[in-house]
Design an enzyme around this catalytic site. Structure first.
Site, PDB file in Angstrom:
ATOM      1  N   GLY A  22     -17.559  -3.304  -4.864  1.00 30.54           N
ATOM      2  CA  GLY A  22     -17.220  -3.661  -3.477  1.00 30.54           C
ATOM      3  C   GLY A  22     -15.749  -3.443  -3.232  1.00 30.54           C
ATOM      4  O   GLY A  22     -15.253  -2.334  -3.328  1.00 30.54           O
ATOM      5  N   LYS A  88       3.016  -2.620  11.667  1.00 33.68           N
ATOM      6  CA  LYS A  88       3.869  -1.875  10.742  1.00 33.68           C
ATOM      7  C   LYS A  88       4.378  -0.613  11.423  1.00 33.68           C
ATOM      8  O   LYS A  88       3.600   0.248  11.821  1.00 33.68           O
ATOM      9  CB  LYS A  88       3.092  -1.516   9.475  1.00 33.68           C
ATOM     10  N   ILE A 356      -5.309   3.345   0.470  1.00 32.20           N
ATOM     11  CA  ILE A 356      -6.358   3.203   1.484  1.00 32.20           C
ATOM     12  C   ILE A 356      -6.544   4.515   2.240  1.00 32.20           C
ATOM     13  O   ILE A 356      -7.668   4.876   2.616  1.00 32.20           O
ATOM     14  CB  ILE A 356      -6.031   2.029   2.423  1.00 32.20           C
TER      15      ILE A 356
END
Length: 508
Positions: A22, A88, A356
């Site tokens: 996961g 950000k 990511i």
């Protein structure tokens, strides 16, 4: 397409997808696949053990994450509210060139083009004439960040001076929970179990299924390995080797400790260099994420933990999380019927928040090259080719941060300056130094403004500028660039303090 071809294609279509693991990678894949394969007869299963922790420190992103949100059908506001997120505008680099020096890598443009000439050539012409104004002063995102201000960008800026982009910081654990809820609501099956064995078909070499500690055997057609550094399917079972880049990127350890916030709620990540590596600071609404990334041959794990504790701005909120890694990637990201995502595919440290991004682009490429149960090797070949290039381009951008340092008398940093650069990066540097030319390769994750921020931040200067910039005199340029700074100042006046923005936006 004929009816017979449609029937044959349907008979060979993927019927089941098994995601092993996961965390951020597994649930990003599950949520997006469920969204894109909606109403198709495909069962998606995530096997995630509640007894196995995740690395869970990927808390900073780049603007492309907002494309993922849109594809998933959620808004930035929803994600930030659910994950204690903040905005950000880029990354501040402190002490990377030398102690006491800092610069900013923004999500935005510098200045304005004119007569087909990129702005940095005009800026370089003025610098050569003795003008002291920094390149950073011509970027709206940088100026906002400097004052801890934020506002949402306009959809249609009237000119480049007003263009900037933004990303988010979020709690990685909460982000995975958010995605899991979306995925399960979209029909994804969740199995809480530990994988004990991977079954390989002796005839085809494909993964038939996995066995679990609870006795349940889970079969599938397509497997996605999100088992972290263990890479249980792609690496251990299928034997995809590892391309090790430890000779290029020096750090191989990280320790993370969240703490209470004492400083301002900045709309940017901070990266601060020290003798044996660097420290990240990621501000969230409920805490600050901190980590020390270091080279174990120069600093012990115990010393790293002590160093990070001594540099925290507030009380620690958890015990240290120690992470050991090798920079590099699996030689095949897709082998047979298995694709690796996240740490199971590779890792290049968290310096520019690319982990990511690589998960996201891996999912996008899988969907673009989506196979049937024949698993045509041409699909895996193209996936592996393009992903290898993407990793190499990111590696070179990260390497520049280390190689360009001027931190003298520190063994790690001295060694970094002596690193032999890959030819693609060396070529970029030669061309920029010649006359400010910027090279963009296939599968570059970082665009020209990002490279310019590095060149300017590390004082890597061009020997000359585009001669077309000489159409304007120095006096003309000084006047024009002063007006640009004035326009940026007027735009900045419309922004608000970052914490106030979060309350206005309804997420703080």
């Amino acid at each position: 397409m004929t009816g017979q071809t449609e029937r044959l294609h349907g008979e060979r279509a993927i019927r089941s997808i098994v995601i092993a693991g996961g965390g951020t990678a597994g649930w990003m894949a599950a949520a997006m696949l469920a969204r894109r394969l909606e109403k198709q007869p495909v069962q998606i299963t995530v096997i995630e053990s509640s007894t196995i922790g995740t690395v869970g420190v990927g808390e900073a992103t780049v603007p492309g994450i907002r494309d993922f949100f849109r594809e998933l059908g959620v808004t930035e506001r929803e994600v930030m509210a659910a994950t204690k997120g903040t905005a950000k505008l880029g990354i501040e680099f402190v002490d990377w060139k030398r102690t006491g020096h800092s610069f900013f890598h923004p999500f935005g443009l510098y200045g304005m083009r004119s007569r087909g000439v990129a702005f940095h050539h005009y800026w370089q012409k003025l610098r050569s004439a003795g003008d002291p104004v920094e390149l950073a002063d011509y970027c709206l995102a940088t100026v906002m960040a400097k004052h801890n201000l934020f506002m949402l960008p306009t959809d249609r800026p009237v000119h480049d001076l007003l263009f900037f982009d933004w990303a988010v910081h979020f709690d990685a654990g909460l982000f995975a929970q958010f995605l899991a809820a979306r995925a399960v609501a979209g029909g994804v099956r969740r199995v809480d179990a530990t994988i004990t064995n991977v079954r390989i078909n002796g005839e085809t070499g494909l993964v038939d299924g996995v066995d679990t500690a609870c006795g349940k055997a889970i079969d599938g057609d397509l497997f996605i390995d999100c088992t972290g550094f263990r890479s249980l399917l792609l690496g251990a079972a299928l034997g995809s080797g590892y391309e090790d880049w430890s000779n290029l990127l020096p750090c191989d350890r990280a320790v993370a400790i969240p703490c209470e916030r004492a400083g301002p709620l900045t709309p940017f990540t901070r990266s601060t260099a020290f003798a044996q590596g660097w420290q990240w600071r990621i501000p969230l609404q409920h805490r600050v994420g901190n980590g020390l990334v270091y080279a174990s041959r120069h600093l012990s794990d115990d010393a790293a933990i002590d160093t990070l504790r001594s540099r925290l701005e507030g009380a620690p909120l958890a015990e240290p999380n120690l992470i050991r890694f090798r920079t590099g990637h699996r030689r095949d990201f897709w082998r047979g019927n298995c694709i690796g995502l996240g740490l199971a595919a590779g890792f290049m440290e968290p310096l520019e928040s690319t982990s990511i991004t690589l998960i996201q682009t891996g999912i996008e490429k899988l969907l673009a090259l989506f196979p049937d149960r024949d698993f045509d090797p041409a699909l895996a070949s193209e996936y592996n080719r393009s992903t290898t290039l993407e990793y190499e381009r990111i590696r070179d951008f990260l390497l520049l941060h280390y190689w360009a340092n001027d931190r003298r008398g520190e063994p790690m940093w001295d060694q970094c300056r002596d690193t032999a650069l890959p030819e693609a990066l060396a070529h970029k540097l030669r061309l920029f130094r010649a006359n400010g030319s910027l090279v963009r390769y296939e599968w570059e994750s970082f665009h020209d403004p990002s490279w310019l921020s590095m060149y300017a931040g590390f004082d890597i200067a061009a020997r000359s500028h585009d001669r077309a910039a000489d159409y304007f005199s120095v006096q003309d340029l000084q006047s024009a660039l002063a007006r640009m700074r004035e326009s940026i100042g007027k735009a900045v006046a419309l922004a608000e303090p970052h914490d106030a923005f979060l309350r206005t936006y309804g997420v703080g």
